[in-house]
Design a protein around this motif. Sequence first.
Motif, PDB file in Angstrom:
ATOM      1  N   GLY A 202       0.801  -1.224   0.000  1.00 30.29           N
ATOM      2  CA  GLY A 202       0.000   0.000   0.000  1.00 30.29           C
ATOM      3  C   GLY A 202       0.834   1.275   0.000  1.00 30.29           C
ATOM      4  N   LEU A 203       2.027   1.204  -0.617  1.00 33.50           N
ATOM      5  CA  LEU A 203       2.882   2.389  -0.674  1.00 33.50           C
ATOM      6  C   LEU A 203       3.053   2.830  -2.128  1.00 33.50           C
ATOM      7  N   THR A 204       3.249   4.131  -2.336  1.00 34.73           N
ATOM      8  CA  THR A 204       3.626   4.620  -3.660  1.00 34.73           C
ATOM      9  C   THR A 204       4.918   3.901  -4.042  1.00 34.73           C
ATOM     10  N   THR A 205       4.904   3.186  -5.170  1.00 39.41           N
ATOM     11  CA  THR A 205       6.053   2.350  -5.525  1.00 39.41           C
ATOM     12  C   THR A 205       6.606   2.759  -6.884  1.00 39.41           C
ATOM     13  N   LEU A 206       7.902   3.022  -6.925  1.00 43.17           N
ATOM     14  CA  LEU A 206       8.570   3.386  -8.176  1.00 43.17           C
ATOM     15  C   LEU A 206       9.642   2.341  -8.463  1.00 43.17           C
ATOM     16  N   ILE A 207       9.683   1.817  -9.691  1.00 38.39           N
ATOM     17  CA  ILE A 207      10.720   0.836  -9.993  1.00 38.39           C
ATOM     18  C   ILE A 207      11.601   1.326 -11.149  1.00 38.39           C
ATOM     19  N   GLU A 208      12.847   0.895 -11.113  1.00 39.45           N
ATOM     20  CA  GLU A 208      13.807   1.378 -12.110  1.00 39.45           C
ATOM     21  C   GLU A 208      14.949   0.375 -12.255  1.00 39.45           C
ATOM     22  N   ASP A 209      15.536   0.347 -13.428  1.00 40.76           N
ATOM     23  CA  ASP A 209      16.728  -0.435 -13.713  1.00 40.76           C
ATOM     24  C   ASP A 209      17.815  -0.113 -12.665  1.00 40.76           C
ATOM     25  N   ASP A 210      18.530  -1.149 -12.196  1.00 39.49           N
ATOM     26  CA  ASP A 210      19.454  -0.912 -11.072  1.00 39.49           C
ATOM     27  C   ASP A 210      20.658  -0.025 -11.416  1.00 39.49           C
ATOM     28  N   ALA A 211      21.049   0.021 -12.681  1.00 36.71           N
ATOM     29  CA  ALA A 211      22.150   0.939 -13.038  1.00 36.71           C
ATOM     30  C   ALA A 211      21.660   2.386 -12.927  1.00 36.71           C
ATOM     31  N   ARG A 212      20.385   2.583 -13.233  1.00 34.24           N
ATOM     32  CA  ARG A 212      19.826   3.946 -13.144  1.00 34.24           C
ATOM     33  C   ARG A 212      19.563   4.338 -11.694  1.00 34.24           C
ATOM     34  N   THR A 213      19.117   3.381 -10.867  1.00 36.24           N
ATOM     35  CA  THR A 213      18.963   3.737  -9.444  1.00 36.24           C
ATOM     36  C   THR A 213      20.336   4.106  -8.881  1.00 36.24           C
ATOM     37  N   SER A 214      21.373   3.366  -9.310  1.00 32.82           N
ATOM     38  CA  SER A 214      22.729   3.667  -8.825  1.00 32.82           C
ATOM     39  C   SER A 214      23.135   5.079  -9.225  1.00 32.82           C
ATOM     40  N   ALA A 215      22.784   5.470 -10.436  1.00 36.13           N
ATOM     41  CA  ALA A 215      23.071   6.836 -10.890  1.00 36.13           C
ATOM     42  C   ALA A 215      22.316   7.842 -10.026  1.00 36.13           C
ATOM     43  N   MET A 216      21.069   7.518  -9.692  1.00 36.30           N
ATOM     44  CA  MET A 216      20.252   8.433  -8.888  1.00 36.30           C
ATOM     45  C   MET A 216      20.782   8.568  -7.462  1.00 36.30           C
ATOM     46  N   ALA A 217      21.411   7.493  -6.956  1.00 35.25           N
ATOM     47  CA  ALA A 217      22.020   7.572  -5.618  1.00 35.25           C
ATOM     48  C   ALA A 217      23.072   8.672  -5.611  1.00 35.25           C
ATOM     49  N   GLU A 218      23.864   8.759  -6.676  1.00 35.74           N
ATOM     50  CA  GLU A 218      24.887   9.813  -6.749  1.00 35.74           C
ATOM     51  C   GLU A 218      24.259  11.180  -6.987  1.00 35.74           C
ATOM     52  N   ARG A 219      23.250  11.221  -7.860  1.00 38.73           N
ATOM     53  CA  ARG A 219      22.638  12.500  -8.209  1.00 38.73           C
ATOM     54  C   ARG A 219      21.989  13.161  -6.985  1.00 38.73           C
ATOM     55  N   TRP A 220      21.314  12.350  -6.147  1.00 41.02           N
ATOM     56  CA  TRP A 220      20.583  12.947  -5.030  1.00 41.02           C
ATOM     57  C   TRP A 220      21.372  12.941  -3.725  1.00 41.02           C
ATOM     58  N   TYR A 221      22.015  11.802  -3.419  1.00 42.68           N
ATOM     59  CA  TYR A 221      22.618  11.683  -2.087  1.00 42.68           C
ATOM     60  C   TYR A 221      24.139  11.661  -2.102  1.00 42.68           C
ATOM     61  N   GLY A 222      24.740  11.488  -3.261  1.00 37.84           N
ATOM     62  CA  GLY A 222      26.178  11.276  -3.295  1.00 37.84           C
ATOM     63  C   GLY A 222      26.942  12.453  -3.851  1.00 37.84           C
ATOM     64  N   LEU A 223      27.733  12.186  -4.885  1.00 35.74           N
ATOM     65  CA  LEU A 223      28.655  13.194  -5.418  1.00 35.74           C
ATOM     66  C   LEU A 223      27.963  14.258  -6.260  1.00 35.74           C
ATOM     67  N   GLY A 224      26.763  13.930  -6.751  1.00 36.47           N
ATOM     68  CA  GLY A 224      26.166  14.790  -7.771  1.00 36.47           C
ATOM     69  C   GLY A 224      25.115  15.756  -7.294  1.00 36.47           C
ATOM     70  N   ARG A 225      25.100  16.036  -5.998  1.00 35.06           N
ATOM     71  CA  ARG A 225      24.045  16.873  -5.411  1.00 35.06           C
ATOM     72  C   ARG A 225      23.782  18.156  -6.206  1.00 35.06           C
ATOM     73  N   SER A 226      24.860  18.771  -6.696  1.00 32.77           N
ATOM     74  CA  SER A 226      24.621  19.985  -7.488  1.00 32.77           C
ATOM     75  C   SER A 226      24.970  19.739  -8.956  1.00 32.77           C
ATOM     76  N   ILE A 227      25.162  18.454  -9.306  1.00 34.09           N
ATOM     77  CA  ILE A 227      25.545  18.121 -10.680  1.00 34.09           C
ATOM     78  C   ILE A 227      24.311  17.647 -11.451  1.00 34.09           C
ATOM     79  N   GLN A 228      24.152  18.144 -12.638  1.00 31.62           N
ATOM     80  CA  GLN A 228      22.955  17.832 -13.422  1.00 31.62           C
ATOM     81  C   GLN A 228      23.206  16.767 -14.487  1.00 31.62           C
ATOM     82  N   ASP A 229      24.471  16.600 -14.898  1.00 33.70           N
ATOM     83  CA  ASP A 229      24.785  15.639 -15.961  1.00 33.70           C
ATOM     84  C   ASP A 229      25.848  14.656 -15.482  1.00 33.70           C
TER      85      ASP A 229
END
Length: 410
Positions: A202-229
């Motif tokens: 019963g939760l909002t569920t989003l699924i994604e390819d694991d290489a893309r989730t890995s990219a998102m980990a950097e974009r949001w929480y890791g090295l890429g916080r202010s990086i767009q590309d």
Amino acid sequence: MGNDIQQKKERRRENVIQPNKIAYLKQVKQSNMSEVLEKIWQHQQISRVELVEHTGLTSGTITNLTHELIELKVIREFEAVSGNVGRRRVMLGFDTSQYRIIGLDIGRATAEIVVVDLNGKIIRTIERDMSDRKGPDEYFGVIDPLLTEVKQEIEASGLTILGLGVGVPGPMDYGAGTLLDPPNFPGWRNYPLQSVLEQKFGLTTLIEDDARTSAMAERWYGLGRSIQDLVFITMGIGIGGGVVNEGKIVRGTNGLCGQVGHMTIVLDGKICDCGNRGCWETVGSIPGILSRWSGGNTMEQLTEAIRTGDSEALQCMEDTLNYLETALINVYNMYDPELVVLGGRLYPYLADYLLPVQNHLRSRLYAFAKDRLRIEPSTFGTSQSAVGAAALVLGFLLSEPVRLLALTEA
Ligand SMILES: [Zn+2]
């Protein structure tokens, strides 16, 4: 005439409350709120005055939006001392007291669950060996009780779960929320993962390819916080990639964008699972590397042979680095990223060679681009995809705050 004016006035009044106008106003509010949240995210601490400067919104709008976000406990105020005079300023940052996000990585060998707060701090991690679990039924036999426990624990503390993000081996059908036919993952073909999980928890569920989730980990929480590309490359049994452009995941027409492991590196090379010949994966993944060396079966053995100066092992590593370098040059020229992140089980065996690879790469790049070349190891190690899965939900909150917060209120 008088009647005409009266009618016009009434029409105008009707217009104000037409449903499409309300939808439009909601859209404007959402887009403003999204912009405010993104700026707070980038700066971590920002004042209302700075928000006005950075967003171009009026101070009245900023006051209203931040008030609402504070009420919702998405952001909070805190005092910071600034400058030489020690002036106290009220700053805004994310509030970590009310919301939690669950990230789940469904991997071939392991499953991982993480709970993170709105700042991306990992509150809890659970990992299970899944190498003997065949197909979704056996898999969820292990995962269901763990997710249930995690969910109950969060809710029992009076906290709100914003959603469940899930990383899976691709490729997938995004419209249907199903896995297509992931290689080496029997029983998951066409499995309706998104709807199954939504029904179960019963939760909002989003699924994604694991290489893309890995990219998102950097974009949001890791090295890429202010990086767009950025481009994330995961190297292990296979080689995968995730491309983030202007802050967003890029999938392409068939969900194949960023499949860097399948770029052709050897023109007349071996046939690959994808149908192409000489893909980087066939020579540069762990099995690809070991297939080019007759002295052993593991990366540990290869590393040891290199240490003792074994010439065949040295040649194998030199070729591996040449393939990596060629692939990276192609990645740079195709995607022009601000940052390339390397991760996966193979990376630790290549880490010592990264500096010479980078130096060599500089000599092969456009002169004006070479100074900005930046290649870094991934931030979250084996938890990369699970953290990134949680980041999917955070990205949803920041891009469509009104929608996600309304869901949690319901
Ligand atoms: Zn291929």
